[in-house]
Design a protein around this motif. Sequence first.
Motif, PDB file in Angstrom:
ATOM      1  N   UNK A 169       0.833  -1.203   0.000  1.00 61.40           N
ATOM      2  CA  UNK A 169       0.000   0.000   0.000  1.00 61.40           C
ATOM      3  C   UNK A 169       0.867   1.252   0.000  1.00 61.40           C
ATOM      4  N   UNK A 170       1.916   1.223   0.818  1.00 58.79           N
ATOM      5  CA  UNK A 170       2.793   2.403   0.920  1.00 58.79           C
ATOM      6  C   UNK A 170       3.448   2.740  -0.415  1.00 58.79           C
ATOM      7  N   UNK A 171       3.889   1.714  -1.144  1.00 63.19           N
ATOM      8  CA  UNK A 171       4.643   1.966  -2.375  1.00 63.19           C
ATOM      9  C   UNK A 171       3.801   1.880  -3.649  1.00 63.19           C
ATOM     10  N   UNK A 172       2.727   1.069  -3.635  1.00 66.39           N
ATOM     11  CA  UNK A 172       1.983   0.857  -4.876  1.00 66.39           C
ATOM     12  C   UNK A 172       0.480   1.112  -4.762  1.00 66.39           C
ATOM     13  N   UNK A 173      -0.041   1.230  -3.544  1.00 65.83           N
ATOM     14  CA  UNK A 173      -1.472   1.436  -3.365  1.00 65.83           C
ATOM     15  C   UNK A 173      -2.196   0.143  -3.015  1.00 65.83           C
ATOM     16  N   UNK A 174      -3.390   0.282  -2.442  1.00 62.62           N
ATOM     17  CA  UNK A 174      -4.117  -0.890  -1.942  1.00 62.62           C
ATOM     18  C   UNK A 174      -4.579  -1.816  -3.063  1.00 62.62           C
ATOM     19  N   UNK A 175      -4.778  -1.314  -4.269  1.00 63.93           N
ATOM     20  CA  UNK A 175      -5.243  -2.169  -5.369  1.00 63.93           C
ATOM     21  C   UNK A 175      -4.181  -3.223  -5.736  1.00 63.93           C
ATOM     22  N   UNK A 176      -2.942  -2.823  -5.747  1.00 60.51           N
ATOM     23  CA  UNK A 176      -1.852  -3.757  -6.039  1.00 60.51           C
ATOM     24  C   UNK A 176      -1.789  -4.853  -4.987  1.00 60.51           C
ATOM     25  N   UNK A 177      -2.058  -4.487  -3.732  1.00 59.76           N
ATOM     26  CA  UNK A 177      -2.070  -5.468  -2.643  1.00 59.76           C
ATOM     27  C   UNK A 177      -3.074  -6.589  -2.932  1.00 59.76           C
ATOM     28  N   UNK A 178      -4.272  -6.219  -3.344  1.00 58.02           N
ATOM     29  CA  UNK A 178      -5.315  -7.219  -3.593  1.00 58.02           C
ATOM     30  C   UNK A 178      -4.960  -8.119  -4.777  1.00 58.02           C
ATOM     31  N   UNK A 179      -4.435  -7.538  -5.828  1.00 57.41           N
ATOM     32  CA  UNK A 179      -4.082  -8.327  -7.008  1.00 57.41           C
ATOM     33  C   UNK A 179      -2.951  -9.308  -6.692  1.00 57.41           C
ATOM     34  N   UNK A 180      -1.937  -8.858  -5.962  1.00 46.75           N
ATOM     35  CA  UNK A 180      -0.794  -9.722  -5.640  1.00 46.75           C
ATOM     36  C   UNK A 180      -1.222 -10.910  -4.776  1.00 46.75           C
ATOM     37  N   UNK A 181      -2.033 -10.661  -3.754  1.00 47.82           N
ATOM     38  CA  UNK A 181      -2.472 -11.740  -2.884  1.00 47.82           C
ATOM     39  C   UNK A 181      -3.415 -12.700  -3.613  1.00 47.82           C
ATOM     40  N   UNK A 182      -4.220 -12.181  -4.517  1.00 49.42           N
ATOM     41  CA  UNK A 182      -5.091 -13.048  -5.306  1.00 49.42           C
ATOM     42  C   UNK A 182      -4.302 -14.003  -6.181  1.00 49.42           C
ATOM     43  N   UNK A 183      -3.198 -13.545  -6.752  1.00 42.54           N
ATOM     44  CA  UNK A 183      -2.362 -14.390  -7.612  1.00 42.54           C
ATOM     45  C   UNK A 183      -1.762 -15.551  -6.822  1.00 42.54           C
ATOM     46  N   UNK A 184      -1.389 -15.304  -5.559  1.00 44.21           N
ATOM     47  CA  UNK A 184      -0.833 -16.370  -4.716  1.00 44.21           C
ATOM     48  C   UNK A 184      -1.857 -17.487  -4.534  1.00 44.21           C
ATOM     49  N   UNK A 185      -3.114 -17.132  -4.305  1.00 46.60           N
ATOM     50  CA  UNK A 185      -4.161 -18.129  -4.113  1.00 46.60           C
ATOM     51  C   UNK A 185      -4.414 -18.971  -5.352  1.00 46.60           C
ATOM     52  N   UNK A 186      -4.351 -18.369  -6.521  1.00 42.74           N
ATOM     53  CA  UNK A 186      -4.536 -19.112  -7.771  1.00 42.74           C
ATOM     54  C   UNK A 186      -3.472 -20.202  -7.903  1.00 42.74           C
ATOM     55  N   UNK A 187      -2.236 -19.871  -7.555  1.00 42.07           N
ATOM     56  CA  UNK A 187      -1.142 -20.847  -7.618  1.00 42.07           C
ATOM     57  C   UNK A 187      -1.414 -22.003  -6.655  1.00 42.07           C
ATOM     58  N   UNK A 188      -1.870 -21.692  -5.419  1.00 42.64           N
ATOM     59  CA  UNK A 188      -2.154 -22.748  -4.443  1.00 42.64           C
ATOM     60  C   UNK A 188      -3.234 -23.699  -4.966  1.00 42.64           C
ATOM     61  N   UNK A 189      -4.281 -23.165  -5.576  1.00 40.25           N
ATOM     62  CA  UNK A 189      -5.383 -23.993  -6.066  1.00 40.25           C
ATOM     63  C   UNK A 189      -4.884 -25.017  -7.084  1.00 40.25           C
TER      64      UNK A 189
END
Length: 420
Positions: A169-189
């Motif tokens: 959030x500090x460096x890229x904003x809250x939207x980037x946070x959501x996209x990055x964490x969502x990508x991690x979950x796709x890999x786990x699935x």
Amino acid sequence: MTTGDTTTNARNGRAIPARYVFFFLVFLMYAISYGDRAALSIALPSMGREFSLTPVQMGWVSSSFLWSYFLLNLPSTIVLDMVGARAIGSLAVGVWSFAMLLGGMAQNITQFLLTRVLLGVGEAPTFGVGATVVRNWAQPRERGSVMTVLLTGMQLGLAGGTIAGAYLITFFGWRCEFVALGAVGIIWALVWWLVYRNPVLKADAAPRRPITVREIRNLFRSSSFLGILVVQCTQNYLNFLVMSWMPLYLIHELHINTTGTGNSTALCYLVAAIGAVIIGRVLEHFTFRNGIHPPARRFIVATCLIGAATIGLLPQFHTMMPIVLVLSGALACLMAANGANTALLTDMVDDGRKMGAVTGVTLTCSNALGLLSPILTGYIVAWTGSFDMAWYMCAAALVIAAGLSLAMVRNPIRMDGRAG
């Protein structure tokens, strides 16, 4: 109980048993789940400014994923019992991770709320999947310890999601946070689908059938089930309160920035995770040193709930160190209580084939109360200007739940109507 090959390669004699790989993946699933939930709590100050949200509105936003999560806990776990943990685990994590990606693209609060509802749809069977895997693959003696270790994934997920979110959030904003964490979950699935295998049923095993209304009704006639349910409801309320409001509480009390509150919140969760494992193992060792007696696990639950009730001391402190110590200790005890209570449920239910649905029943009830936690806390803060009353209420409820667990959890939980 189902059986299956528990080693990935028995020939070399050094292969990691498959069940430990499965446990590790469940641990990661819990971590990803709670990391995604933490994403909102740490992003809430920034989102509140962007969307002009009041404390009451923030409480409603924090609880939004629980609306669908609560409604689908039982239906999704009934399907889990019929289909198995492999397919449901991959589908669930895939859906909620896709919701995280969409959340990062939302342009207004209405769109964002819809993505949170979708996230709740995906997360609904999460704990049913975990309980099913533990029931099928863990030995009875180790279930409490295994469940506690797996549930520390929640704390580590909250820690990792909070601190990673704070810096993103500090460096890229809250939207980037959501996209990055969502990508991690796709890999786990994808990994879960490729690695996990449902246990092989015995040749003479009865075919799977869904839990019936009569069996659910019989659950609520069991004093043991009600005692376990009270504990689940109480700890869930505090869990969702802390998960939703801790960053804002620290900002309110300590007047620190987003990065500072992210670091402090992560520290609390990390210390709590380590403490929960130690507390759970020590109490389980002393409780079962003379042999396994499943109802005795309620003493572990009650002891941990009393420890978690120290959350009521928070209003007495207004500096960093004591606040972090009280939060860490209370959360460690809360997590150990959760692990012991979940293991107690798996031990006491007579028909393990329906463990997913039974977990779904408990989660449906406990999440009905958990859904109110962020909302009610928002009103408390708006009316009183502080979090003090919220902490006092939780402490009192935890002490009462400890007493009820000791008094009520004694006999096996039967769904066929027979006396325990």
